[in-house]
Motif scaffolding. Structure first.
Motif, PDB file in Angstrom:
ATOM      1  N   TRP A   1       0.840  -1.206   0.000  1.00 48.24           N
ATOM      2  CA  TRP A   1       0.000   0.000   0.000  1.00 48.24           C
ATOM      3  C   TRP A   1       0.873   1.252   0.000  1.00 48.24           C
ATOM      4  CZ3 TRP A   1       0.046   3.473   4.173  1.00 48.24           C
ATOM      5  CH2 TRP A   1      -0.850   4.535   4.052  1.00 48.24           C
ATOM      6  N   PHE A   2       1.868   1.289   0.842  1.00 47.09           N
ATOM      7  CA  PHE A   2       2.759   2.446   0.935  1.00 47.09           C
ATOM      8  C   PHE A   2       3.429   2.720  -0.409  1.00 47.09           C
ATOM      9  CE2 PHE A   2       6.935   4.319   1.728  1.00 47.09           C
ATOM     10  CZ  PHE A   2       6.623   5.373   2.583  1.00 47.09           C
ATOM     11  N   ASP A   3       3.952   1.690  -1.038  1.00 47.12           N
ATOM     12  CA  ASP A   3       4.659   1.864  -2.302  1.00 47.12           C
ATOM     13  C   ASP A   3       3.734   2.317  -3.427  1.00 47.12           C
ATOM     14  OD1 ASP A   3       6.959   1.026  -1.022  1.00 47.12           O
ATOM     15  OD2 ASP A   3       6.828  -1.039  -1.755  1.00 47.12           O
ATOM     16  N   SER A   4       2.462   1.899  -3.356  1.00 46.16           N
ATOM     17  CA  SER A   4       1.540   2.191  -4.449  1.00 46.16           C
ATOM     18  C   SER A   4       0.731   3.462  -4.251  1.00 46.16           C
ATOM     19  CB  SER A   4       0.553   1.020  -4.624  1.00 46.16           C
ATOM     20  OG  SER A   4       1.235  -0.171  -4.910  1.00 46.16           O
ATOM     21  N   GLU A   5       0.445   3.823  -3.013  1.00 38.13           N
ATOM     22  CA  GLU A   5      -0.514   4.890  -2.748  1.00 38.13           C
ATOM     23  C   GLU A   5       0.093   6.182  -2.198  1.00 38.13           C
ATOM     24  OE1 GLU A   5      -3.730   4.687  -3.531  1.00 38.13           O
ATOM     25  OE2 GLU A   5      -3.422   2.667  -4.324  1.00 38.13           O
ATOM     26  N   ILE A   6       1.240   6.097  -1.570  1.00 38.01           N
ATOM     27  CA  ILE A   6       1.826   7.288  -0.950  1.00 38.01           C
ATOM     28  C   ILE A   6       2.623   8.075  -1.990  1.00 38.01           C
ATOM     29  CG2 ILE A   6       3.295   8.161   0.897  1.00 38.01           C
ATOM     30  CD1 ILE A   6       0.735   6.788   1.822  1.00 38.01           C
ATOM     31  N   LYS A   7       2.354   9.353  -2.070  1.00 38.18           N
ATOM     32  CA  LYS A   7       3.050  10.207  -3.029  1.00 38.18           C
ATOM     33  C   LYS A   7       4.551  10.216  -2.745  1.00 38.18           C
ATOM     34  CE  LYS A   7      -0.996  13.252  -3.340  1.00 38.18           C
ATOM     35  NZ  LYS A   7      -1.514  14.613  -3.057  1.00 38.18           N
ATOM     36  N   PRO A   8       5.371  10.307  -3.797  1.00 37.99           N
ATOM     37  CA  PRO A   8       6.831  10.260  -3.592  1.00 37.99           C
ATOM     38  C   PRO A   8       7.336  11.290  -2.593  1.00 37.99           C
ATOM     39  CG  PRO A   8       6.315  10.010  -5.911  1.00 37.99           C
ATOM     40  CD  PRO A   8       5.013  10.330  -5.228  1.00 37.99           C
TER      41      PRO A   8
ATOM     42  N   HIS B   1       5.781  12.482  -0.085  1.00 40.92           N
ATOM     43  CA  HIS B   1       5.381  12.067   1.254  1.00 40.92           C
ATOM     44  C   HIS B   1       6.187  10.858   1.717  1.00 40.92           C
ATOM     45  CE1 HIS B   1       1.216  14.189   0.736  1.00 40.92           C
ATOM     46  NE2 HIS B   1       2.206  15.025   0.994  1.00 40.92           N
ATOM     47  N   GLN B   2       6.537   9.974   0.771  1.00 41.65           N
ATOM     48  CA  GLN B   2       7.415   8.859   1.127  1.00 41.65           C
ATOM     49  C   GLN B   2       8.753   9.382   1.648  1.00 41.65           C
ATOM     50  OE1 GLN B   2       7.892   5.807  -1.830  1.00 41.65           O
ATOM     51  NE2 GLN B   2       5.696   5.656  -2.256  1.00 41.65           N
ATOM     52  N   ALA B   3       9.259  10.435   0.991  1.00 37.22           N
ATOM     53  CA  ALA B   3      10.549  10.989   1.402  1.00 37.22           C
ATOM     54  C   ALA B   3      10.492  11.603   2.789  1.00 37.22           C
ATOM     55  CB  ALA B   3      11.001  12.027   0.377  1.00 37.22           C
TER      56      ALA B   3
ATOM     57  N   ALA C   1       4.929  12.869   7.173  1.00 40.00           N
ATOM     58  CA  ALA C   1       4.092  13.354   6.082  1.00 40.00           C
ATOM     59  C   ALA C   1       2.647  13.532   6.563  1.00 40.00           C
ATOM     60  CB  ALA C   1       4.122  12.366   4.920  1.00 40.00           C
ATOM     61  N   PRO C   2       1.842  14.368   5.886  1.00 41.61           N
ATOM     62  CA  PRO C   2       0.430  14.510   6.244  1.00 41.61           C
ATOM     63  C   PRO C   2      -0.336  13.221   5.946  1.00 41.61           C
ATOM     64  CG  PRO C   2       0.907  15.682   4.205  1.00 41.61           C
ATOM     65  CD  PRO C   2       2.228  15.253   4.769  1.00 41.61           C
ATOM     66  N   LEU C   3      -1.247  12.867   6.828  1.00 43.68           N
ATOM     67  CA  LEU C   3      -1.946  11.581   6.717  1.00 43.68           C
ATOM     68  C   LEU C   3      -3.440  11.716   6.438  1.00 43.68           C
ATOM     69  CD1 LEU C   3      -0.359   9.659   9.738  1.00 43.68           C
ATOM     70  CD2 LEU C   3       0.307   9.548   7.324  1.00 43.68           C
ATOM     71  N   ILE C   4      -3.975  12.917   6.530  1.00 46.47           N
ATOM     72  CA  ILE C   4      -5.434  13.072   6.465  1.00 46.47           C
ATOM     73  C   ILE C   4      -6.013  12.488   5.192  1.00 46.47           C
ATOM     74  CG2 ILE C   4      -7.319  14.748   6.352  1.00 46.47           C
ATOM     75  CD1 ILE C   4      -5.700  16.529   8.238  1.00 46.47           C
ATOM     76  N   GLU C   5      -5.439  12.822   4.054  1.00 52.39           N
ATOM     77  CA  GLU C   5      -6.014  12.351   2.797  1.00 52.39           C
ATOM     78  C   GLU C   5      -5.926  10.837   2.676  1.00 52.39           C
ATOM     79  OE1 GLU C   5      -3.597  12.754  -0.947  1.00 52.39           O
ATOM     80  OE2 GLU C   5      -2.491  14.206   0.283  1.00 52.39           O
ATOM     81  N   TYR C   6      -4.878  10.248   3.201  1.00 52.74           N
ATOM     82  CA  TYR C   6      -4.732   8.803   3.103  1.00 52.74           C
ATOM     83  C   TYR C   6      -5.737   8.082   4.000  1.00 52.74           C
ATOM     84  CZ  TYR C   6      -0.454  10.189   0.755  1.00 52.74           C
ATOM     85  OH  TYR C   6       0.447  10.767  -0.111  1.00 52.74           O
ATOM     86  N   CYS C   7      -6.044   8.674   5.135  1.00 50.31           N
ATOM     87  CA  CYS C   7      -7.059   8.090   6.014  1.00 50.31           C
ATOM     88  C   CYS C   7      -8.413   8.023   5.310  1.00 50.31           C
ATOM     89  CB  CYS C   7      -7.170   8.921   7.297  1.00 50.31           C
ATOM     90  SG  CYS C   7      -8.423   8.356   8.444  1.00 50.31           S
ATOM     91  N   HIS C   8      -8.748   9.063   4.539  1.00 44.63           N
ATOM     92  CA  HIS C   8     -10.039   9.096   3.862  1.00 44.63           C
ATOM     93  C   HIS C   8     -10.120   8.112   2.707  1.00 44.63           C
ATOM     94  CE1 HIS C   8     -12.345  12.318   5.754  1.00 44.63           C
ATOM     95  NE2 HIS C   8     -11.181  12.896   6.002  1.00 44.63           N
TER      96      HIS C   8
END
Length: 337
Positions: A142-149, A151-153, A158-165
């Motif tokens: 999930w991290f590799d596919s969904e987290i913006k580069p 934010h990965q860095a 990194a902000p988490l609000i959008e990923y929670c939704h």
């Protein structure tokens, strides 16, 4: 001998949710030997916490957005109205027993996070690695596919609000475990344990450790415990409401109906599935899956049964709308490597 519901003789009953399959035989055996409700429930829930097939409770549960497994649990004694609740606990394998010790040894009712871990250490609770390979692999995919580069860095800052939704429980239809029972002395108790909503915002508490929302027990009337979208039952105080409706003189059937009606007032937020499990002080029970799935079921044991039996939950739809949080394609993350 079949239990008598018409007089003051001892009544034994256990109701637990679908995830309680591995633990309810232990609880039933203990109750049949005269164990107290709290002892029997704790023992049964501990089995579920260790069950490798259950990925929403205890060891092997799904992690939060940061990849950490946080566990919640609660117990309640219906004869004293004492409770023990633990939330956002990391690194300890049996939160239900820590919740039980909180009930027995502290003047408090609820501990979370670092305080819960400190108490667990002080009482010598069992530790262990909660994040198992299947969950770690799923989270990494999930991290590799969904987290913006970018934010990965910056991870984990990194902000988490959008990923929670955009993320919900990896196994749709799988739940917390909840146990309700009445022992030979007519003492009623409840117990819950969960790893919570998979890919949740760190520190999120569902209803499982929130007494009155996810569980409530009162030996004078009955008990209730819920699984599913805890955000809904927190907002409506579902477990306490069911018991209160029984206190007002309603049958367990009508009390659950009234609690379902309370949910019809919910607007916005997470509107999804909730399963309500309830027993009364005469050995009657009802289990209703609000916005449920066809395979929703629960487990029941009475002394007349050779073994606990799976029963279909009654399904009631309260909303035709799509849930506020739609699942992403978790199959790509949870499939075996």
């Amino acid at each position: 001998m079949a239990p008598s519901f018409a007089n003051k003789e001892a009544i034994l009953i256990i109701v637990c949710n679908n995830e309680g399959k591995s633990g309810i035989p232990v609880t039933a055996e203990m109750l049949s030997r005269g164990a107290s409700a709290l002892d029997a429930l704790e023992a049964g829930v501990r089995v579920v916490e260790d069950d490798p097939e259950v990925r929403t409770v205890g060891t092997g549960g799904w992690p939060n957005l940061l990849g950490d497994v946080e566990l919640d649990a609660s117990v309640m004694c219906g004869s004293t109205l004492r409770t023990g609740a633990i939330g956002a606990l990391k690194g300890y394998t049996h939160p239900v027993s820590i919740a039980r010790q909180l009930l027995e040894r502290l003047p408090h009712e609820f501990l979370v996070g670092d305080g819960a871990a400190r108490f667990a250490h002080e009482i010598g609770a069992e530790t262990g690695e909660l994040l198992r390979p299947h969950a770690k692999t799923a989270w990494q995919r999930w991290f590799d596919s969904e987290i913006k580069p970018e934010h990965q860095a910056a991870w984990p800052d990194a902000p988490l609000i959008e990923y929670c939704h955009n993320a919900v429980d990896p196994e749709i239809g799988k739940d917390t475990t909840v146990f309700l029972c009445m022992d030979q002395h007519r003492h009623i108790a409840s117990a819950t344990s969960t790893s919570g909503w998979g890919w949740k915002y760190p520190g999120r508490l569902g209803d499982s450790p929130v007494i009155g929302a996810g569980s409530y027990a009162d030996s004078r009337y009955g008990a209730c415990a819920c699984t599913g979208a805890g955000e809904m039952t927190i907002r409506t105080g579902t477990a306490r409401a069911v018991v209160l409706y029984m206190k007002m003189g309603m049958s367990v059937e009508r009390a659950v109906d009234e609690a379902v009606n309370d949910m019809r007032a919910l607007k916005g937020g997470l509107i999804s599935r909730v399963t309500i499990h309830a027993i009364d002080n005469r050995g009657n029970h009802r289990t209703v899956a609000v916005n449920g799935l066809p395979d929703n079921h629960y487990w029941l044991w009475l002394p007349s049964m050779k073994a606990p039996e799976a029963r279909p939950a009654e399904i009631i739809q309260i909303s035709d709308e799509e849930p506020q949080n739609k699942p992403f394609a978790m199959a790509v993350y949870t499939k075996e490597p």
